[in-house]
Design a protein around this motif. Structure first.
Motif, mmCIF file in Angstrom:
data_model
loop_
_atom_site.group_PDB
_atom_site.id
_atom_site.type_symbol
_atom_site.label_atom_id
_atom_site.label_comp_id
_atom_site.label_asym_id
_atom_site.label_seq_id
_atom_site.Cartn_x
_atom_site.Cartn_y
_atom_site.Cartn_z
ATOM 1 N N GLY A 80 0.786 -1.228 0.000
ATOM 2 C CA GLY A 80 0.000 0.000 0.000
ATOM 3 C C GLY A 80 0.812 1.270 0.000
ATOM 4 O O GLY A 80 0.250 2.372 0.101
ATOM 5 N N GLY A 86 -0.140 -1.447 -6.138
ATOM 6 C CA GLY A 86 -1.462 -1.312 -5.531
ATOM 7 C C GLY A 86 -2.619 -1.573 -6.477
ATOM 8 O O GLY A 86 -3.648 -0.886 -6.405
ATOM 9 N N ILE A 88 -5.966 -3.259 -8.004
ATOM 10 C CA ILE A 88 -7.192 -3.814 -7.432
ATOM 11 C C ILE A 88 -7.925 -4.561 -8.542
ATOM 12 O O ILE A 88 -8.170 -4.019 -9.619
ATOM 13 C CB ILE A 88 -8.122 -2.715 -6.877
ATOM 14 N N PRO A 101 -7.302 -6.919 -3.523
ATOM 15 C CA PRO A 101 -6.066 -6.132 -3.647
ATOM 16 C C PRO A 101 -4.982 -7.013 -4.275
ATOM 17 O O PRO A 101 -4.782 -8.148 -3.847
ATOM 18 C CB PRO A 101 -5.717 -5.778 -2.197
ATOM 19 N N SER A 103 -1.308 -6.644 -4.867
ATOM 20 C CA SER A 103 -0.043 -5.930 -4.689
ATOM 21 C C SER A 103 1.011 -6.455 -5.653
ATOM 22 O O SER A 103 1.026 -7.639 -6.000
ATOM 23 C CB SER A 103 0.454 -6.075 -3.255
ATOM 24 N N TRP A 471 -0.345 -12.903 -4.395
ATOM 25 C CA TRP A 471 0.338 -11.870 -5.184
ATOM 26 C C TRP A 471 1.345 -12.488 -6.145
ATOM 27 O O TRP A 471 2.467 -12.008 -6.292
ATOM 28 C CB TRP A 471 1.012 -10.829 -4.279
#
Length: 545
Positions: A80, A86, A88, A101, A103, A471
């Motif tokens: 963040g 960041g 989405i 989210p 990342s 991620w």
């Protein structure tokens, strides 16, 4: 021609910090590598190594000189921040309309600057699948073992067949794993799952197993792939590193890429590549730059006024990611956290008939809060097992919302859209609960807080509402030979000269486990292919910095 390093749109000295001479006029190079993440750092270092080729390494983020990057316990603090793109995801019906989210590392080192630092090579069957898809045995497991022996500086039990010594990448298991990590290994053994000394090597040639994790932590500090590879060559005058420079588009002469345009210090600059341009921007920005440069599905480019250079319908398709469901237990007493908080891991099959593991379980030595929609309280002290899908069947896609660099890209993960993924998710959570509630944890754990005992409908509800991502976004510009492939076995973009892709987007399917180690292999393979084509001297070992 002698060159200097650039930072913040201008100059970086040999430590990667601000300062040094300004060299804002240099714009011509032999090779341009876009993205100083896990793969791009490897490519740039290997191409610059012999001192002959003029190499430009462009990075959109800043340097990696921060406590949150070097301290193993602080990696979550980067999420963040300016070190995280960041992203989405769009609302996913399979997640009850939630937006995940997503990342992704931004800055020197890319994901290796903000991840948990787990070294996971991928399963033997992953690499053999890549060889079959590409029609090239040099992507197969036997060949990849040669790369791992070159890459690694393995600090564990010697295994000359599978492990390397003296390579640029320090790999080690924690000296003294926390009791909770050892409890996981003991519980797995009690459940009939084989226990191995290492999660790589023999374990990744088998049906799976459990092991203490291997980490990229050296001397108590996280070591990014950028530091491992670029560190030893950063003072060479033929290597230029440009940070805070956002690649906006490719430059063409006909169907040949001759360089890139980048946004530097608020203005657009052009950089020319005499030989090749390599995109290593990751599974989101690599396809975005391709599409905004005119390479993609013509029906999706033309509505945005983008002239089509090459119709490649696979650009931005085949999006894959590892999905996880946090199963959590409360501690009787607070426990320590070792390394980056992940010291034990497990791979297993949801169905014995599978050729390789499809369940990934990564133990975190702290309690991870569940998404608000799950309505599950998080204990003050505890641990979480991420029960994950190692081989998801669901496929997502990327879509442009406009032609400009600042126009965001729509990411549609399409998570849990295939029924096979829910079957595997139920098996993963069931296995996680069996292990987590084992007698091996009794001295440390007081109770299970998530998901708890539920009927099938309740467990499906938990899975849909608690799912998060590891991620590990990948596969959006895949290597192969079918109509949806974007690159060939040499990572060259179909129909385009002077352009290769070297990052996780080229994977035909996501690897079994964390993607950092496979991305290093992709970078090494790309560098070998480029060096061979352009007559650069053979790679010599890059000593760890």
């Amino acid at each position: 021609m002698e060159q200097t390093r650039l930072s913040d749109g201008d100059v970086a000295d040999q430590r990667g910090s601000r300062g040094g001479q300004r060299s804002g006029q240099q714009s011509d190079f032999d090779f341009i590598v876009c993205g100083a993440g896990t793969s791009g750092s490897v490519v740039a270092a290997r191409l610059a190594q012999d001192g002959q080729a003029r190499v430009l390494l462009i990075e959109a983020g800043g340097d990696d000189q921060a406590e949150s990057v070097s301290n193993p316990a602080h990696w979550p603090l980067n999420l963040g921040t300016e070190r995280d793109w960041g992203f989405i995801g769009e609302a996913a019906p399979g997640l009850e309309g939630r937006r995940l989210p997503l990342s992704m590392g931004k800055g020197l080192g890319g994901g290796s600057s903000i991840n948990v630092m787990v070294w996971a090579r991928g399963h033997k069957e992953d690499w053999n699948h890549f060889a079959a898809e590409s029609g090239d045995e040099r992507w197969g497991y036997k060949s990849v073992l040669d790369y791992y022996r070159r890459i690694e500086d393995w600090k564990g039990t010697p295994d000359p067949l599978r492990r390397g010594k003296g390579g640029p990448v320090h790999v080690a298991q924690p000296d003294a794993p926390q009791p909770i990590a050892q409890a996981l290994i003991d519980a797995a053994g009690m459940a009939g799952i084989p226990v191995f000394d290492s999660p790589n090597g023999e374990m990744m040639e088998s049906a799976g197993g459990a092991s203490i994790a291997e980490l990229r932590i050296k001397g108590g500090k996280r070591e990014t792939v950028f530091r491992s590879y670029i560190g030893p060559v950063i003072t060479q005058p033929n290597l230029t590193i440009l940070t805070d420079a956002l690649v906006t588009r490719l430059l063409f002469e006909g169907r040949k890429v001759v360089g890139v345009e980048a946004l530097v210090g608020g203005r657009r600059r052009q950089f020319r590549a005499r030989h090749e341009t390599i995109l290593s921007l990751g599974a989101i920005h690599t396809p975005k730059v391709l599409m905004q440069s005119g390479i993609g599905h013509e029906d999706e480019l033309r509505p945005h006024g983008i002239a089509v250079v090459q119709h490649l319908p696979g650009v931005g398709r085949n999006h894959q990611d590892h999905l996880a469901f946090g199963c959590t237990w409360a501690y009787r007493e607070p426990q320590g956290v070792g390394g980056g908080g992940c010291e034990a891991t497990l791979y297993w099959k949801s169905d014995a008939r599978l050729s390789h593991p499809d369940i990934l379980q990564c133990q975190l030595e702290f309690p991870v809060p569940a998404p608000a929609e799950a309505e599950i309280a998080t204990p003050e002290h505890g641990w979480t097992m991420f029960a994950g899908l190692a081989q998801p069947k669901s496929r997502g896609r990327l879509r442009l919302c406009g032609p400009e660099v600042n126009d965001p890209i729509y990411i549609e993960p399409n998570s849990l859209s295939e029924p096979e993924d829910m079957v595997a998710a139920l098996a993963a959570v069931e296995l996680c609960r069996e292990i987590g509630n084992s007698a091996a944890f009794t001295p440390l754990v007081s109770r299970e807080t998530a998901p708890g005992k539920r009927d099938r409908a309740g467990m499906i509800d938990f899975i849909r509402k608690s799912a998060v991502t590891y991620w590990h976004q990948a596969c959006t510009a895949k290597m192969g030979r079918d109509s949806m492939s974007v690159v060939d076995n040499e990572l060259k973009v179909y129909g385009i000269e002077g352009l290769r892709i070297a990052d996780a987007s080229v994977l035909p399917r996501i690897t079994t486990g964390n993607t950092m180690a496979p991305c290093v292999v992709i970078g090494e393979r790309a560098a070998d292919l480029i060096r061979a084509q352009h007559g650069l001297t053979e790679v010599q070992q890059v000593a760890a910095g």
